[in-house]
Write a protein that holds these residues in place. Structure first.
Motif, PDB file in Angstrom:
ATOM      1  N   THR A 195       0.960  -1.292   0.085  1.00  0.00           N
ATOM      2  CA  THR A 195       0.167   0.038  -0.055  1.00  0.00           C
ATOM      3  C   THR A 195       0.999   1.254  -0.039  1.00  0.00           C
ATOM      4  O   THR A 195       2.202   1.056   0.092  1.00  0.00           O
ATOM      5  N   LYS A 226      -1.154  -0.752  -4.276  1.00  0.00           N
ATOM      6  CA  LYS A 226      -2.489  -0.556  -3.951  1.00  0.00           C
ATOM      7  C   LYS A 226      -3.003   0.579  -3.074  1.00  0.00           C
ATOM      8  O   LYS A 226      -2.456   0.918  -2.155  1.00  0.00           O
ATOM      9  N   ARG A 227      -4.104   1.269  -3.887  1.00  0.00           N
ATOM     10  CA  ARG A 227      -4.422   2.408  -3.355  1.00  0.00           C
ATOM     11  C   ARG A 227      -6.036   2.576  -2.879  1.00  0.00           C
ATOM     12  O   ARG A 227      -6.559   3.414  -2.790  1.00  0.00           O
ATOM     13  N   GLY A 228      -6.424   1.297  -2.442  1.00  0.00           N
ATOM     14  CA  GLY A 228      -8.180   1.086  -2.129  1.00  0.00           C
ATOM     15  C   GLY A 228      -8.827   1.678  -3.195  1.00  0.00           C
ATOM     16  O   GLY A 228      -8.807   1.421  -4.152  1.00  0.00           O
ATOM     17  N   VAL A 229      -9.929   2.675  -2.560  1.00  0.00           N
ATOM     18  CA  VAL A 229     -10.892   3.098  -3.628  1.00  0.00           C
ATOM     19  C   VAL A 229     -10.084   3.764  -4.639  1.00  0.00           C
ATOM     20  O   VAL A 229     -10.865   4.136  -5.711  1.00  0.00           O
ATOM     21  N   GLY A 231      -7.837   2.759  -6.550  1.00  0.00           N
ATOM     22  CA  GLY A 231      -7.369   1.986  -7.743  1.00  0.00           C
ATOM     23  C   GLY A 231      -5.941   1.410  -7.241  1.00  0.00           C
ATOM     24  O   GLY A 231      -5.285   1.436  -6.167  1.00  0.00           O
ATOM     25  N   PHE A 247     -13.283  -0.364  -9.033  1.00  0.00           N
ATOM     26  CA  PHE A 247     -14.638  -0.754  -9.392  1.00  0.00           C
ATOM     27  C   PHE A 247     -15.494   0.078  -8.372  1.00  0.00           C
ATOM     28  O   PHE A 247     -15.206   0.263  -7.264  1.00  0.00           O
ATOM     29  N   VAL A 249     -18.053  -0.372  -5.828  1.00  0.00           N
ATOM     30  CA  VAL A 249     -19.029  -1.036  -5.245  1.00  0.00           C
ATOM     31  C   VAL A 249     -19.471  -0.698  -3.969  1.00  0.00           C
ATOM     32  O   VAL A 249     -18.875   0.547  -3.263  1.00  0.00           O
ATOM     33  N   GLU A 251     -18.774  -1.038  -0.006  1.00  0.00           N
ATOM     34  CA  GLU A 251     -17.891  -2.015   0.623  1.00  0.00           C
ATOM     35  C   GLU A 251     -18.570  -2.177   2.077  1.00  0.00           C
ATOM     36  O   GLU A 251     -19.170  -1.298   2.771  1.00  0.00           O
ATOM     37  N   ALA A 257      -8.935  -7.244   1.147  1.00  0.00           N
ATOM     38  CA  ALA A 257      -9.159  -6.794  -0.338  1.00  0.00           C
ATOM     39  C   ALA A 257      -7.529  -6.998  -0.825  1.00  0.00           C
ATOM     40  O   ALA A 257      -7.311  -7.280  -1.995  1.00  0.00           O
ATOM     41  N   GLY A 258      -6.573  -6.598  -0.162  1.00  0.00           N
ATOM     42  CA  GLY A 258      -5.287  -6.402  -0.733  1.00  0.00           C
ATOM     43  C   GLY A 258      -4.595  -7.858  -0.989  1.00  0.00           C
ATOM     44  O   GLY A 258      -3.999  -7.946  -2.183  1.00  0.00           O
ATOM     45  N   PHE A 261      -6.386  -9.020  -4.103  1.00  0.00           N
ATOM     46  CA  PHE A 261      -6.028  -8.454  -5.365  1.00  0.00           C
ATOM     47  C   PHE A 261      -4.547  -8.989  -5.572  1.00  0.00           C
ATOM     48  O   PHE A 261      -4.358  -9.437  -6.786  1.00  0.00           O
ATOM     49  N   SER A 283      -8.228  -5.788  -9.646  1.00  0.00           N
ATOM     50  CA  SER A 283      -9.005  -5.026  -9.103  1.00  0.00           C
ATOM     51  C   SER A 283     -10.557  -5.579  -8.913  1.00  0.00           C
ATOM     52  O   SER A 283     -10.867  -5.082  -7.656  1.00  0.00           O
ATOM     53  N   GLY A 286     -10.211  -7.598  -5.672  1.00  0.00           N
ATOM     54  CA  GLY A 286     -10.175  -6.940  -4.373  1.00  0.00           C
ATOM     55  C   GLY A 286     -11.707  -6.139  -4.180  1.00  0.00           C
ATOM     56  O   GLY A 286     -11.899  -6.277  -2.931  1.00  0.00           O
ATOM     57  N   ALA A 287     -12.281  -5.586  -5.191  1.00  0.00           N
ATOM     58  CA  ALA A 287     -13.305  -5.077  -4.929  1.00  0.00           C
ATOM     59  C   ALA A 287     -14.609  -5.928  -4.721  1.00  0.00           C
ATOM     60  O   ALA A 287     -15.373  -5.691  -3.845  1.00  0.00           O
TER      61      ALA A 287
HETATM   62  P1  ADP Z   1      -5.112  -3.502   1.358  1.00  0.00           P
HETATM   63  O1  ADP Z   1      -6.233  -4.475   1.636  1.00  0.00           O
HETATM   64  O2  ADP Z   1      -3.733  -4.502   1.341  1.00  0.00           O
HETATM   65  O3  ADP Z   1      -5.030  -2.488   2.449  1.00  0.00           O
HETATM   66  P2  ADP Z   1      -6.305  -1.846  -0.670  1.00  0.00           P
HETATM   67  O4  ADP Z   1      -7.221  -1.517   0.372  1.00  0.00           O
HETATM   68  O5  ADP Z   1      -5.492  -0.835  -1.476  1.00  0.00           O
HETATM   69  O6  ADP Z   1      -5.214  -2.862   0.010  1.00  0.00           O
HETATM   70  O7  ADP Z   1      -7.233  -2.966  -1.648  1.00  0.00           O
HETATM   71  C1  ADP Z   1      -6.324  -3.526  -2.857  1.00  0.00           C
HETATM   72  C2  ADP Z   1      -7.137  -3.202  -4.082  1.00  0.00           C
HETATM   73  O8  ADP Z   1      -8.514  -3.630  -3.746  1.00  0.00           O
HETATM   74  C3  ADP Z   1      -7.494  -1.956  -4.209  1.00  0.00           C
HETATM   75  O9  ADP Z   1      -6.280  -1.475  -5.195  1.00  0.00           O
HETATM   76  C4  ADP Z   1      -8.731  -1.785  -5.243  1.00  0.00           C
HETATM   77  O10 ADP Z   1      -8.310  -2.302  -6.704  1.00  0.00           O
HETATM   78  C5  ADP Z   1      -9.517  -2.953  -4.512  1.00  0.00           C
HETATM   79  N1  ADP Z   1     -10.356  -2.307  -3.348  1.00  0.00           N
HETATM   80  C6  ADP Z   1     -10.023  -2.299  -2.201  1.00  0.00           C
HETATM   81  N2  ADP Z   1     -11.143  -1.598  -1.632  1.00  0.00           N
HETATM   82  C7  ADP Z   1     -12.057  -1.267  -2.396  1.00  0.00           C
HETATM   83  C8  ADP Z   1     -13.375  -0.601  -2.439  1.00  0.00           C
HETATM   84  N3  ADP Z   1     -13.954  -0.009  -1.306  1.00  0.00           N
HETATM   85  N4  ADP Z   1     -14.032  -0.448  -3.503  1.00  0.00           N
HETATM   86  C9  ADP Z   1     -13.583  -0.981  -4.979  1.00  0.00           C
HETATM   87  N5  ADP Z   1     -12.121  -1.513  -4.946  1.00  0.00           N
HETATM   88  C10 ADP Z   1     -11.430  -1.829  -3.640  1.00  0.00           C
END
Ligand code: ADP
Length: 316
Positions: A195, A226-229, A231, A247, A249, A251, A257-258, A261, A283, A286-287
């Motif tokens: 992340t 990985k950048r959460g929402v 991308g 995407f 969605v 949550e 998620a990570g 992914f 992606s 994870g979503a």
């Molecule tokens: P970690 O779980 O390791 O902290 P992230 O939160 O960045 O990693 O999630 C990994 C990937 O999953 C993201 O890059 C994104 O593609 C997807 N993802 C995570 N959370 C969401 C969300 N709320 N909506 C859509 N995609 C998500």
């Protein structure tokens, strides 16, 4: 190509169904859900049809069977998961707070998850594995560290590849020896899956561009941030870069998620897909996983991810 092998902790997670502070009062809980970051990762690999195997330990109890049964159903080879006769399966109780942060009660340090070691079965599996995935955080658990470092050396010596999820928060101080081992592990990664916070922590510098530059200098071959929402982004050593939007969605539970992914990205690459295509599946994985309660309950098969991609909007 030998299987993707993941080494690390296997747990169950039990989740509060109400949002609030901690566990001081009786409250509705759901679970046990199969969990542990490496187990989530390998579950997603197996579900996507990649050859996959897990190294770790569970207790001789129902929580252990929740995990081994689940991984088996996902197509993961569980023969190198040892069953500890003396210690229970690790567990984590989780409750979300209103601000999205979480309270945890862990039983890991005195569980089977912290006690697995090298064995003939583990050695045989590592000898035929094509790819190894590990968590940097596992280096602070002595038994896991021994297995991981030995496995990394064997797999790399045979020309296999390594992916590393740093899994270390910014504020976590490691002792000097563990810090050195962590840097060495990161530097050996063919694929690093951090992340934003972990990117800077692993590089030991601040700022995204500077951290990416430093990690390539250390020896990392490719980075998927990985950048959460917001991308995810692929970075290659030649300065190439691919951005993948998330995407849209609803949550429900961000845990896992990570790992979904990462497991999807790696498996798609090992199945021969381009970085761009692998990022799309990753992606989606994870979503899809954040839409349901439980750390790996939303991990998708190829068909499920194809249907999800075809029917779901992307951000931006
Ligand atoms: P970690 O779980 O390791 O902290 P992230 O939160 O960045 O990693 O999630 C990994 C990937 O999953 C993201 O890059 C994104 O593609 C997807 N993802 C995570 N959370 C969401 C969300 N709320 N909506 C859509 N995609 C998500």
């Amino acid at each position: 190509l030998g299987p993707t092998v993941c080494v690390g902790e296997i747990l169950v997670e039990i989740v509060a169904t109400t949002v609030g502070d901690g566990f001081l009062e009786a409250q509705p809980l759901v679970g046990p859900f199969a969990s542990g970051a490496p187990a989530i990762f390998i579950s997603q690999c197996g579900r996507l049809g990649g050859k996959a195997a897990m190294v770790g330990a569970v207790g001789d109890d129902d929580f252990g069977r929740v995990n081994t049964d689940r991984l088996k159903r996902d197509g993961v080879d569980v023969s190198a998961i040892s069953i500890d006769a003396d210690y229970p399966t690790g567990s984590a109780f989780v409750r979300y707070r209103a601000d999205g942060s979480r309270d945890f009660v862990y039983n890991i340090a005195t569980s089977a998850a912290a006690r697995f070691g090298w064995s003939q079965t583990v050695g045989d599996l590592i000898d035929r594995s094509g790819h190894l995935h590990v968590m940097g955080s596992a280096l602070s658990v002595p038994s896991a560290r021994e297995v991981i470092e030995k496995a990394v050396d064997i797999v790399r010596a045979r020309g296999g590849t390594l992916s590393v999820d740093p899994n270390i928060r910014r504020e976590l101080k490691l002792d000097e020896d563990t810090e050195r081992r962590f840097s060495k592990l990161v530097a050996a990664a063919d694929l690093l899956l951090p992340t934003g916070e972990e990117l800077e922590r692993a590089a030991g510098v601040e700022g995204e561009a500077e951290a990416i530059r430093r990690l390539f200098e250390m020896g990392v071959k490719e980075i998927v941030l990985k950048r959460g929402v917001n991308g995810a982004t692929y970075f290659g050593r030649q300065g190439d870069r691919i951005d993948a939007p998330a995407f849209v969605v609803q949550e429900v539970d961000p845990t896992g998620a990570g790992d979904c992914f990462g497991g999807a990205y790696l498996t798609c690459r090992r199945l021969g897909m381009s970085q761009k295509q692998a990022l799309t599946y990753a992606s989606a994985a994870g979503a899809r996983n954040v839409m349901v309660l439980g750390p790996m309950e939303g991990a998708g098969t190829r068909q499920e991810l194809d249907a999800f991609i075809a029917s779901t909007e992307r951000r931006r």
